[in-house]
Design a protein around this motif. Structure first.
Motif, mmCIF file in Angstrom:
data_model
loop_
_atom_site.group_PDB
_atom_site.id
_atom_site.type_symbol
_atom_site.label_atom_id
_atom_site.label_comp_id
_atom_site.label_asym_id
_atom_site.label_seq_id
_atom_site.Cartn_x
_atom_site.Cartn_y
_atom_site.Cartn_z
ATOM 1 N N LEU A 120 -1.218 13.447 12.455
ATOM 2 C CA LEU A 120 -0.062 14.212 12.923
ATOM 3 C C LEU A 120 -0.034 14.284 14.450
ATOM 4 N N ALA A 121 -1.177 14.589 15.049
ATOM 5 C CA ALA A 121 -1.232 14.688 16.513
ATOM 6 C C ALA A 121 -0.894 13.354 17.172
ATOM 7 N N ASP A 122 -1.463 12.275 16.653
ATOM 8 C CA ASP A 122 -1.190 10.954 17.232
ATOM 9 C C ASP A 122 0.262 10.539 17.021
ATOM 10 N N SER A 123 0.810 10.876 15.858
ATOM 11 C CA SER A 123 2.210 10.530 15.582
ATOM 12 C C SER A 123 3.142 11.252 16.548
ATOM 13 N N LEU A 124 2.883 12.529 16.754
ATOM 14 C CA LEU A 124 3.710 13.300 17.686
ATOM 15 C C LEU A 124 3.602 12.742 19.104
ATOM 16 N N LEU A 125 2.426 12.269 19.446
ATOM 17 C CA LEU A 125 2.232 11.679 20.770
ATOM 18 C C LEU A 125 3.084 10.423 20.924
ATOM 19 N N PHE A 163 4.576 13.483 6.421
ATOM 20 C CA PHE A 163 3.650 13.560 5.287
ATOM 21 C C PHE A 163 2.320 14.192 5.693
ATOM 22 N N SER A 164 1.905 13.972 6.922
ATOM 23 C CA SER A 164 0.676 14.618 7.387
ATOM 24 C C SER A 164 0.859 16.129 7.457
ATOM 25 N N ARG A 165 2.033 16.547 7.900
ATOM 26 C CA ARG A 165 2.314 17.985 7.969
ATOM 27 C C ARG A 165 2.325 18.603 6.568
ATOM 28 N N ARG A 166 2.891 17.875 5.612
ATOM 29 C CA ARG A 166 2.894 18.374 4.229
ATOM 30 C C ARG A 166 1.469 18.500 3.693
ATOM 31 N N ALA A 167 0.627 17.542 4.041
ATOM 32 C CA ALA A 167 -0.774 17.600 3.599
ATOM 33 C C ALA A 167 -1.464 18.828 4.176
ATOM 34 N N ILE A 168 -1.213 19.108 5.449
ATOM 35 C CA ILE A 168 -1.832 20.261 6.109
ATOM 36 C C ILE A 168 -1.318 21.567 5.514
ATOM 37 N N ASN A 169 -0.041 21.599 5.171
ATOM 38 C CA ASN A 169 0.517 22.809 4.560
ATOM 39 C C ASN A 169 -0.156 23.119 3.224
ATOM 40 N N LEU A 170 -0.519 22.057 2.497
ATOM 41 C CA LEU A 170 -1.200 22.254 1.218
ATOM 42 C C LEU A 170 -2.676 22.574 1.404
ATOM 43 N N ASN A 171 -3.277 21.982 2.422
ATOM 44 C CA ASN A 171 -4.704 22.211 2.686
ATOM 45 C C ASN A 171 -4.925 22.280 4.194
ATOM 46 N N PRO A 172 -5.043 23.483 4.733
ATOM 47 C CA PRO A 172 -5.226 23.634 6.184
ATOM 48 C C PRO A 172 -6.505 22.996 6.719
ATOM 49 N N GLY A 226 0.680 9.467 4.824
ATOM 50 C CA GLY A 226 0.865 9.657 6.259
ATOM 51 C C GLY A 226 0.093 8.626 7.068
ATOM 52 N N LYS A 227 -1.130 8.360 6.651
ATOM 53 C CA LYS A 227 -1.958 7.359 7.335
ATOM 54 C C LYS A 227 -1.326 5.969 7.257
ATOM 55 N N LEU A 228 -0.798 5.640 6.092
ATOM 56 C CA LEU A 228 -0.192 4.320 5.907
ATOM 57 C C LEU A 228 1.071 4.164 6.750
ATOM 58 N N TYR A 229 1.884 5.211 6.790
ATOM 59 C CA TYR A 229 3.085 5.144 7.630
ATOM 60 C C TYR A 229 2.706 5.031 9.106
ATOM 61 N N PHE A 230 1.632 5.699 9.502
ATOM 62 C CA PHE A 230 1.182 5.598 10.891
ATOM 63 C C PHE A 230 0.772 4.165 11.216
ATOM 64 N N LYS A 231 0.040 3.539 10.298
ATOM 65 C CA LYS A 231 -0.391 2.158 10.526
ATOM 66 C C LYS A 231 0.795 1.199 10.568
ATOM 67 N N SER A 232 1.856 1.548 9.849
ATOM 68 C CA SER A 232 3.054 0.704 9.867
ATOM 69 C C SER A 232 3.996 1.084 11.014
ATOM 70 N N GLU A 233 3.547 2.027 11.851
ATOM 71 C CA GLU A 233 4.253 2.466 13.060
ATOM 72 C C GLU A 233 5.543 3.225 12.755
ATOM 73 N N ASP A 234 5.613 3.829 11.582
ATOM 74 C CA ASP A 234 6.729 4.729 11.267
ATOM 75 C C ASP A 234 6.221 6.150 11.517
ATOM 76 N N ALA A 249 0.839 -1.205 0.000
ATOM 77 C CA ALA A 249 0.000 0.000 0.000
ATOM 78 C C ALA A 249 0.873 1.253 0.000
ATOM 79 N N ILE A 250 1.933 1.229 0.792
ATOM 80 C CA ILE A 250 2.852 2.371 0.864
ATOM 81 C C ILE A 250 3.566 2.576 -0.470
ATOM 82 N N THR A 251 3.972 1.487 -1.094
ATOM 83 C CA THR A 251 4.657 1.593 -2.388
ATOM 84 C C THR A 251 3.772 2.295 -3.416
ATOM 85 N N MET A 252 2.517 1.922 -3.471
ATOM 86 C CA MET A 252 1.595 2.554 -4.418
ATOM 87 C C MET A 252 1.359 4.023 -4.057
#
Length: 402
Positions: free
Chosen positions: A357-362, A339-348, A324-332, A302-305
């Protein structure tokens, strides 16, 4: 009066786009209709009838920004024209302000009382709001203007089925098929009505009739397969599955969507992989394949695609949010946050990206930053709600004079 040849050609081309678009719309081919109405608007950006029809199709495709744009442009052209008023009605319908939408449709119909397309729009409103009696009434009136309109007959059938009047629904579906032989089998429509009402035995019977009458289409086979599985008729469902593979197995473009719809993950992945090999840069296929791998818990693939998708469209926030969601599920969590931060920068307003992003930072032990992201997300939600309320109430259209 004689017009220059170029003007005549333009008029004929415009008329052709409108006629073909309406034919598609009346046959419930909303995607094709939308394409033709947009072509018409490129040809004549001041055609308000085309604005209204485009708005209706945007509504049915849930294309919010396109709907906003077309309605705003109509207001600039002539805010008092009935089709502009109807555009605003469609906009309020999208916002679920049914009473305001109804008032505007009625105002437009007060100016053009025998306009078929305005009547259909009001009927769609009643379908959305679940007002069966008003819907049947307006569609019955519309049939007096165009007795052979297949869209109206199908809509009437749907309204009858909502109240359990399935015989009346089937009668309308049969009328639609009579006037438009290219439409779905009437029993397919009724089968779907039963299916969505949870009446699986009845749905099974209807889909079986479709296969007997028109065995060339895949939809009835897939619905029948799912019905049989729900009824616990495993052997029968396996027989239908084999029939699907035999009849349609060589056409992944035809079957992949059904495999996805009915959560047949292994088959969906196989079909999408086949499409990917032929179209390795098709973003829609990449997105679907990534999601199919995710559904099957095959995270690395899924990440490769998703990474390939980001490479092809690096400025699409949805692709970044998915990765970002996929990396979170893979625990990276580092890459998930990046990637979540990049998404937010493009669309607030990318809500899901804030959560990841919040859960990853936690998980990274950055509680203070995580809390800051949550606060920002709540602020964005508050602003989005206030904007919606302004649109719903008409505050953002205070100067429209409608």
């Amino acid at each position: 009066m004689k017009y220059p040849q170029s003007h005549c050609r333009k008029g004929k081309q415009e008329e052709s786009f409108l006629k073909k678009g309406l034919t598609a719309f009346y046959h419930q081919d909303d995607e094709k209709a939308l394409e033709l109405f947009r072509k018409l608007l490129r040809y004549n950006p001041e055609n308000l009838h085309a604005h209204y029809l485009t708005a209706l199709c945007d509504l049915l495709h849930t294309q919010e920004q396109e709907l906003e744009n077309i309605c705003s442009h109509a207001l600039k052209l002539n805010r008092n024209h009935p089709y502009t008023i109807a555009c605003e009605a469609v906009r309020y319908l999208y916002l679920s302000n049914f009473s305001r939408a109804e008032a505007l449709f009625e105002k437009a119909l007060g100016i053009l009382p025998n306009d078929l397309d305005l009547g259909i729009g009001l009927g769609i409103l009643y379908e959305f709001s679940g007002d069966k009696e008003k819907g049947i009434d307006i569609y019955t009136q519309a049939l007096r203007l165009d007795p052979g309109n297949p869209r109206i007959h199908i809509s009437l059938g749907s309204l009858y089925s909502i109240d359990g009047e399935f015989d009346a629904a089937l009668a309308e579906y049969k009328k639609a098929k009579k006037f438009a032989p290219d439409l779905e089998n009437p029993h397919q429509h009724l089968g779907c009505d039963y299916y969505h009402e949870g009446l699986i035995e009845q749905a099974t019977s209807e889909f079986g009739m479709v296969i007997q009458e028109e065995p060339g289409g895949p939809a009835a086979y897939f619905y029948l397969l799912d019905c049989l599985r729900r009824l616990g008729r495993i052997d029968d469902s396996l027989d239908i599955y084999q029939e699907i593979k035999k009849k349609f197995g060589n056409d992944p473009s035809l079957t992949s969507g059904f495999f996805e719809q009915f959560n047949m993950h292994i088959d969906a992945i196989a079909a999408l992989q086949s499409l990917f090999k032929k179209n390795p840069n098709n973003q829609n296929i990449l997105l679907r394949l990534s999601r199919a791998y995710l559904d099957a818990n095959r995270l690395d693939e899924a990440i490769t695609m998703a990474k390939r998708l980001v490479q092809l469209a690096p400025d699409d926030f949805k692709n970044l949010a998915l990765l970002g969601k996929l990396y979170f599920k893979s625990e990276d969590y580092k890459l998930a946050a990046a990637f979540s931060r990049r998404a937010i920068n493009l669309n607030p307003n990318a809500q899901s990206a804030y959560t990841i992003l919040a859960d990853s930072l936690l998980f990274l032990g950055q509680q203070k930053k995580s809390y800051g992201i949550i606060q920002k997300m709540e602020l964005v939600r508050k602003e989005a709600w206030e904007n919606y309320q302004a649109k719903f109430s008409g505050q953002d259209r205070a100067d429209a004079g409608l």
